[in-house]
Design a protein around this motif. Structure first.
Motif, short mmCIF file in Angstrom:
data_model
loop_
_atom_site.label_atom_id
_atom_site.label_comp_id
_atom_site.label_asym_id
_atom_site.label_seq_id
_atom_site.Cartn_x
_atom_site.Cartn_y
_atom_site.Cartn_z
N GLY A 1 0.73 -1.25 0.00
CA GLY A 1 0.00 0.00 0.00
C GLY A 1 0.76 1.30 0.00
O GLY A 1 0.18 2.34 0.22
N PHE B 1 1.75 2.90 -2.43
CA PHE B 1 1.29 3.71 -3.55
C PHE B 1 -0.21 4.02 -3.45
O PHE B 1 -0.76 4.72 -4.28
CB PHE B 1 1.59 3.01 -4.87
CG PHE B 1 3.06 2.83 -5.10
CD1 PHE B 1 3.83 3.89 -5.58
CD2 PHE B 1 3.70 1.64 -4.80
CE1 PHE B 1 5.20 3.74 -5.76
CE2 PHE B 1 5.06 1.49 -4.98
CZ PHE B 1 5.81 2.53 -5.46
N THR B 2 -0.84 3.48 -2.46
CA THR B 2 -2.26 3.73 -2.29
C THR B 2 -2.48 5.12 -1.71
O THR B 2 -1.55 5.75 -1.23
CB THR B 2 -2.89 2.69 -1.34
OG1 THR B 2 -2.11 2.65 -0.15
CG2 THR B 2 -2.92 1.32 -1.98
N ASN C 1 -2.71 4.83 3.98
CA ASN C 1 -1.97 3.67 4.43
C ASN C 1 -1.95 3.75 5.93
O ASN C 1 -1.31 4.62 6.51
CB ASN C 1 -0.56 3.70 3.87
CG ASN C 1 0.21 2.47 4.26
OD1 ASN C 1 -0.09 1.83 5.25
ND2 ASN C 1 1.22 2.13 3.47
N ARG D 1 -2.62 5.90 -15.97
CA ARG D 1 -1.39 5.27 -15.48
C ARG D 1 -0.54 4.77 -16.65
O ARG D 1 0.67 4.94 -16.69
CB ARG D 1 -1.78 4.11 -14.57
CG ARG D 1 -0.67 3.46 -13.82
CD ARG D 1 -1.19 2.80 -12.55
NE ARG D 1 -2.22 1.82 -12.80
CZ ARG D 1 -3.40 1.78 -12.17
NH1 ARG D 1 -3.71 2.67 -11.26
NH2 ARG D 1 -4.27 0.85 -12.46
N TRP E 1 -0.56 -2.92 -8.98
CA TRP E 1 0.18 -1.66 -9.14
C TRP E 1 0.51 -1.04 -7.78
O TRP E 1 1.56 -0.44 -7.59
CB TRP E 1 -0.67 -0.68 -9.95
CG TRP E 1 -0.08 0.69 -9.96
CD1 TRP E 1 -0.49 1.77 -9.25
CD2 TRP E 1 1.06 1.12 -10.73
NE1 TRP E 1 0.32 2.85 -9.50
CE2 TRP E 1 1.28 2.48 -10.41
CE3 TRP E 1 1.90 0.49 -11.63
CZ2 TRP E 1 2.31 3.22 -10.97
CZ3 TRP E 1 2.95 1.23 -12.19
CH2 TRP E 1 3.13 2.57 -11.87
N TYR E 2 -0.41 -1.20 -6.87
CA TYR E 2 -0.31 -0.47 -5.60
C TYR E 2 0.62 -1.08 -4.58
O TYR E 2 0.82 -0.53 -3.51
CB TYR E 2 -1.71 -0.29 -5.00
CG TYR E 2 -2.54 0.66 -5.82
CD1 TYR E 2 -2.28 2.03 -5.77
CD2 TYR E 2 -3.52 0.22 -6.69
CE1 TYR E 2 -3.00 2.93 -6.55
CE2 TYR E 2 -4.25 1.09 -7.46
CZ TYR E 2 -3.98 2.45 -7.39
OH TYR E 2 -4.68 3.33 -8.16
N TYR E 3 1.18 -2.26 -4.89
CA TYR E 3 2.03 -2.91 -3.90
C TYR E 3 3.50 -2.64 -4.17
O TYR E 3 3.96 -2.74 -5.30
CB TYR E 3 1.78 -4.41 -3.89
CG TYR E 3 0.36 -4.78 -3.50
CD1 TYR E 3 -0.08 -4.62 -2.19
CD2 TYR E 3 -0.55 -5.25 -4.44
CE1 TYR E 3 -1.38 -4.95 -1.83
CE2 TYR E 3 -1.84 -5.59 -4.09
CZ TYR E 3 -2.26 -5.44 -2.78
OH TYR E 3 -3.53 -5.76 -2.44
N CYS F 1 -6.95 1.07 2.80
CA CYS F 1 -5.93 1.82 2.08
C CYS F 1 -6.45 3.16 1.58
O CYS F 1 -5.69 3.96 1.07
CB CYS F 1 -5.42 0.99 0.91
SG CYS F 1 -6.55 0.95 -0.50
N ASN G 1 -8.05 3.86 -1.03
CA ASN G 1 -8.07 4.04 -2.48
C ASN G 1 -9.47 4.31 -3.02
O ASN G 1 -9.68 5.23 -3.81
CB ASN G 1 -7.51 2.80 -3.18
CG ASN G 1 -6.12 3.05 -3.73
OD1 ASN G 1 -5.46 4.00 -3.32
ND2 ASN G 1 -5.68 2.21 -4.64
N GLU H 1 -9.75 -0.05 -8.87
CA GLU H 1 -8.53 0.44 -8.20
C GLU H 1 -8.35 -0.10 -6.79
O GLU H 1 -7.39 0.27 -6.11
CB GLU H 1 -8.51 1.97 -8.19
CG GLU H 1 -8.48 2.59 -9.59
CD GLU H 1 -7.30 2.11 -10.45
OE1 GLU H 1 -6.17 2.06 -9.95
OE2 GLU H 1 -7.54 1.76 -11.63
N PRO I 1 -6.81 -2.35 -4.45
CA PRO I 1 -5.65 -3.22 -4.65
C PRO I 1 -5.97 -4.69 -4.41
O PRO I 1 -5.47 -5.56 -5.11
CB PRO I 1 -4.64 -2.72 -3.62
CG PRO I 1 -5.06 -1.35 -3.28
CD PRO I 1 -6.55 -1.31 -3.42
#
Ligand SMILES: Cc1cc2nc3c(=O)[nH]c(=O)nc-3n(C[C@H](O)[C@H](O)[C@H](O)COP(=O)(O)OP(=O)(O)OC[C@H]3O[C@@H](n4cnc5c(N)ncnc54)[C@H](O)[C@@H]3O)c2cc1C
Ligand SMILES: Cc1ncc(C[n+]2csc(CCOP(=O)(O)OP(=O)(O)O)c2C)c(N)n1
Ligand code: SF4
Ligand code: SF4
Ligand code: SF4
Ligand SMILES: [Mg+2]
Lengths: 329, 542
Positions: free
Chosen positions: A12, A14-15, A18, A258, B442-444, B492, B494, B529, B531
């Protein structure tokens, strides 16, 4: 130099939020108390990237300016879907101008605030790519040239969407729009036309220029926050997919944005006083086809027969960006 | 009525008056899905849930969550074959989460800190458990948590079953077994050592037991005759390993050969190696690729100096040698004799050819069905043909491992509890699987698996010290944080961030989210989106 990313071995990073990171490192969008500058009930299409980009940028700006800001909006989707009289989705001081004069109106507000010795208020002007790179371009250049104390936000969905998907100076080569149909010998938007306004802004030598994408929220918020802390003319060009105009799945808005970044077609960089100072590296590079194939505006390139020449030309644009901005370092 | 300004006919309003939710054809809903790790765990652990706590450094909460399903995390973190990791979705990205290493860390923390679990009030019911191996201990633990009185009758001098008398110390230190057994005893479970049961009905009547769980394991070694070799020089693996636990070391010759290709053969060979015997040879009728032992165990044994004679059958022997016949595999992978013989030096042989359950005395119990191979038949509730008598572990047909026995113990406990209440245990419906394709990876952040420290080879060959070390607190935390939280929201934010319509309501830190259907247009961005795939898009019914 490249932008440093938070390196933290866990899920996470990039989430948006967090729970394991301290609050300060999370995004404004993850906060319970975000402004929601553009509130629910607006009439943007399902999955609208522009609605999202505007809320991202303005919420960050509200937080960075301690809620002291005035926004001027050019005509375009963002203005029309947010404020059909008597409703308004705006939860910030917001003013509608015309299609072509938002930078000039903002310059005027900045001058008025100066006269009133109010240096605590940030003035923002915002508009679509049509308003910015085409019709409002003269006012914008003037605003830059005078170094007026305005942050200009361009939400680039790569065509005049509000009036039904007509080509703008920001429409990419080969894209189908209603004025560049996918017919004839060279279908879609001709290659070689158009202009790169972030670079033109940079050429004005103004204090701050940046590109951003809805797909990279951390990066976008950091740039807006930084811009709020700078005085003088500032410009941020935000890439915002339009499911209707691009022919993409509304659920894919983030994914499409993206892939534009990860393919190199939309480079993320920052510039100060005419010089590029850093770029955001590509994390997982993809060929341009991955981006193009999700959008029906590029469908004609995939044939049959496949337009390999066009695809190669688009790939060359991406490779060029990667080289110029050092996106793979 | 107030007058509106010139040329204005409507009062200004907010866009909230415009319920864009009625545009929707698909709607997002929050779901919990079954992560593949949980699905694969024979003990039925909710791995994702305890890793979620561990990620925050909330180790005691993590351990409590784990203990709902498995009473022996420190043991399982060491000896479980961890099928969870083979199933882990992270394996598709880089490497599976090292679940067993975190489990072991939590188990060791619990022992060091003396953590305890709570039990329900006493029910007054009395259950007999036979056998203090993992199956019996697990059942006893779960029944004790439910408030029942449990007495375990164990034939051996100490509790643990094959965890003590099979698995060697260098893989499972006995202090760990002692500590986890002691914790179960401290919950009120009585363990009667040195008390072999040979008349089930008498024992049940004597102790006024309301139900019984049998977990006798499989302790009778399969043997073969080796012509020319004195039976005194032929040991079997279970006897040898059990004797290793006694005061006197088992009597062996100078050169030891082990016959068999399973994990037990490897355990025996490595134990013999540690006694200073050399060289130690494993003789197996098929080849490396067909050996049932894990490749990693074979490699570790080779590193320690164990030699392998693949494709060999022991034909005969004398005082100091064995004559082995070379074998060749046929199309079915079955070994066939070639007629080529050779001699190897060996003065002791240990047979590691498998074990069967010693269940002869149960044939007398009416209703119980004993199969030819000694195993006992049970139904889907782990109950034998005799109402109120349940069985599990190695003595029932199926896979044999510590974890399977522990899982069956839990399952049996639930059904025994229901039986004692005169009701039926209804298993909650399993969630839909959290498949890899539902993740948005992508998010990890990229992160390789942590490595557990290994004892150096010299110490490995000369002592019974534990080979594999535990993770330190920092590494365990990072490892837990590699979990992708497959199919279960990990807060998260998101979805809350990506909704263009601000239609996701954040309910507060750690409290997850809700959809505001007045405004959700059903674009599907939140689901796309997320994750971990915790949002489904379902057709709107209007
Ligand atoms: C050498 C070896 C290594 C192994 N390594 C692993 C491993 O690394 N990981 C893994 O998951 N599995 C391993 N296994 C398998 C695992 O140990 C067994 O599957 C597991 O212990 C079975 O548990 P259980 O409770 O059914 O029986 P057991 O553990 O065998 O316990 C049965 C108990 O019942 C007692 N008992 C038997 N008859 C009576 C009676 N009539 N009255 C009273 N008490 C009685 C026995 O003394 C014993 O204590 C290994 C097995 C061996 C032999
Ligand atoms: C002077 C003038 N010309 C034309 C229009 C009609 N018009 C309104 S919005 C728009 C296009 C807007 O395009 P863009 O700025 O890219 O914003 P988008 O709708 O794509 O977000 C046009 C042509 C107008 N409002 N004013
Ligand atoms: S990533 Fe986590 S939840 Fe997913 S399978 Fe692996 S351990 Fe389980
Ligand atoms: S992102 Fe918002 S509008 Fe789109 S489906 Fe999810 S909740 Fe609904
Ligand atoms: S996007 Fe994040 S916060 Fe939303 S449901 Fe998925 S894991 Fe939870
Ligand atoms: Mg536009």
């Amino acid at each position: 130099m490249t932008t440093e990313r938070i390196k933290f071995y866990q899920t996470g990073t990039f989430t948006a939020g967090n729970r394991l990171l301290d609050e300060a490192t999370r995004t404004v969008q993850s906060r319970l108390d975000r402004t929601n500058s553009l509130n629910s009930g607006h009439r943007a299409c399902q999955g609208c990237g522009e609605a999202l980009g505007a809320r991202y940028a303005l919420d960050a700006a509200m937080r960075a300016s301690h809620n002291q800001l005035i926004a001027v909006n050019a005509t375009g989707c963002l203005e029309v879907f947010s404020s059909p009289y008597p409703e308004s989705a705006w939860q910030i001081p917001w003013m509608h101008s015309l299609f072509g004069n938002a930078p000039a109106v903002a310059s005027g507000i900045a001058a008025a605030l100066r006269a009133k010795r109010r240096d605590d208020v940030t003035v923002i002007a915002q508009g679509g790519d049509g308003a910015t790179v085409d019709i409002g371009f003269g006012c914008l250049s003037g605003m830059f040239e005078r170094n007026d104390d305005v942050l200009y936000l361009c939400y680039d969905n790569e065509a005049y969407m509000n009036t039904g998907i007509q080509r703008s100076g920001a429409t990419p080569p080969f894209a189908r729009t209603n004025t560049t149909q996918a017919v004839g010998e060279h279908p879609g938007n001709p290659i070689g036309n158009g202009k790169n306004v972030p670079r033109i802004a940079l050429a004005h030598g103004i204090p701050y220029v940046a590109t951003a994408s809805v797909a990279d929220l951390h990066d976008l918020e950091r740039k807006v926050t930084k811009a709020i802390g700078v005085r003088g003319a500032r410009y941020i060009h935000v890439h915002v997919p339009c499911p209707l105009g691009w022919g993409s799945d509304p659920a894919h808005t983030m994914k499409v944005a993206r892939l534009a970044v990860e393919s190199g077609l939309f480079p993320l960089f920052e510039a100060e006083f005419g010089k590029v100072i850093c770029s955001t590296p590509i994390r997982r590079k993809v060929p341009v086809e991955r981006y193009l194939e999700l959008q029906t505006r590029f469908k004609h390139l995939f044939g049959p027969p496949q337009d390999t020449e066009a695809l190669a030309a688009i790939q060359a644009m991406a490779d060029d960006n990667i080289a110029v901005y050092g996106l793979m370092e | 009525m107030e007058r509106t300004p010139f040329a204005i006919t409507l009062d200004p309003n907010t866009s909230l008056a415009n319920h864009t939710g009625n545009w929707r054809t698909m709607k997002p809903i929050y779901v919990d899905r079954l992560p593949p790790c949980n699905h694969a765990c024979p003990a039925g652990e909710n791995i994702q849930a305890w890793l979620y706590h561990a990620e925050e450094g909330a180790y005691e909460e993590a351990w409590q969550q784990l203990m709902q399903d498995n009473p022996m995390p420190a043991i399982h973190g060491r000896v479980c074959y961890h099928p969870c990791e083979s199933a882990c979705n992270r394996g598709h990205i880089d490497e599976a989460v090292s679940i067993h290493a975190v489990e072991r860390f939590l188990g060791d923390q619990a022992i060091a800190q003396g953590w305890r679990v709570a039990c329900a009030p006493r029910t007054g019911k009395n259950v007999l458990v036979i056998g203090a191996g993992p199956g019996g201990l697990s059942t006893a633990y779960h029944l004790a948590r439910m408030g029942h009185q449990v007495t375990i009758h164990e034939a051996g001098p100490q509790a643990g079953g094959m965890m003590r008398y099979g698995i060697p110390k260098y893989r499972l230190p006995r202090e760990i077994v002692d500590a986890e057994v002691a914790r179960i005893q401290s919950m009120g479970v009585t363990i009667r050592l040195n008390s072999r049961v040979d008349d089930l009905e008498a024992t049940m009547a004597e102790g006024r037991f309301d139900a019984a769980f049998l977990a006798l394991g499989a302790h009778l070694a399969r043997r073969v005759e080796i012509p020319g070799v004195d039976a005194k020089r032929v040991l079997d693996a279970v006897t040898f390993l059990r004797d290793m636990e006694g005061a006197a070391r088992p009597k062996l010759g100078r050169r030891v050969a082990i016959y068999g290709g399973g994990n037990t053969a490897i355990d025996v060979a490595r134990s013999v190696e540690r006694l200073g015997m050399e060289p130690v040879i494993i003789i197996y009728r098929r080849d490396l690729g067909h050996a049932p032992a894990f490749a990693s165990e074979i490699t570790e044994a080779q590193d320690e100096g164990v030699q392998f004679q693949w494709l060999r059958r022991i034909a005969q022997g004398d005082e100091s040698t064995l004559t082995v016949e070379e074998m060749a595999l046929d199309e079915q992978g079955k070994p066939q004799p070639t007629g080529r013989f050779e001699r190897i030096e060996a003065d002791s042989v240990i047979l590691a050819l498998g074990q069967r359950a010693d269940t002869g005395f149960l044939r007398r119990v009416s209703g119980l069905r004993v199969r030819e191979d000694g195993t006992i038949e049970v139904d889907g509730t782990m109950m034998t043909g005799r109402p109120g008598i349940f069985a599990g572990g190695d003595m029932v047909p199926g896979e044999q491992s510590v974890t399977v026995a522990t899982g069956q113990g839990k399952k049996a406990a639930r059904h025994i509890d229901a039986y004692l209440r005169g009701s039926a245990y209804v298993k909650p419906e399993a969630h839909e699987p959290a498949t890899f394709s539902r993740l948005n990876t992508w998010y990890y952040t990229d992160a390789d698996a942590s490595k557990q420290p290994l004892l150096n080879l010299v110490r490995r060959r000369s002592s019974f010290d534990e080979i594999v070390g535990g993770l330190d607190a920092d590494t365990a935390l990072l490892e837990a944080r590699r979990c992708l939280s497959c199919g279960n929201c990990f807060n998260c934010d998101n979805c809350y961030a990506v909704c263009p319509d601000s239609a996701v309501i954040k309910l507060g830190p750690g409290k997850r989210y809700a959809i505001n259907y007045d405004y959700c247009k059903g674009c599907g961005l939140c689901a796309e989106e997320c994750p971990c795939g915790a949002i489904d898009m379902v057709r709107e019914v209007k």
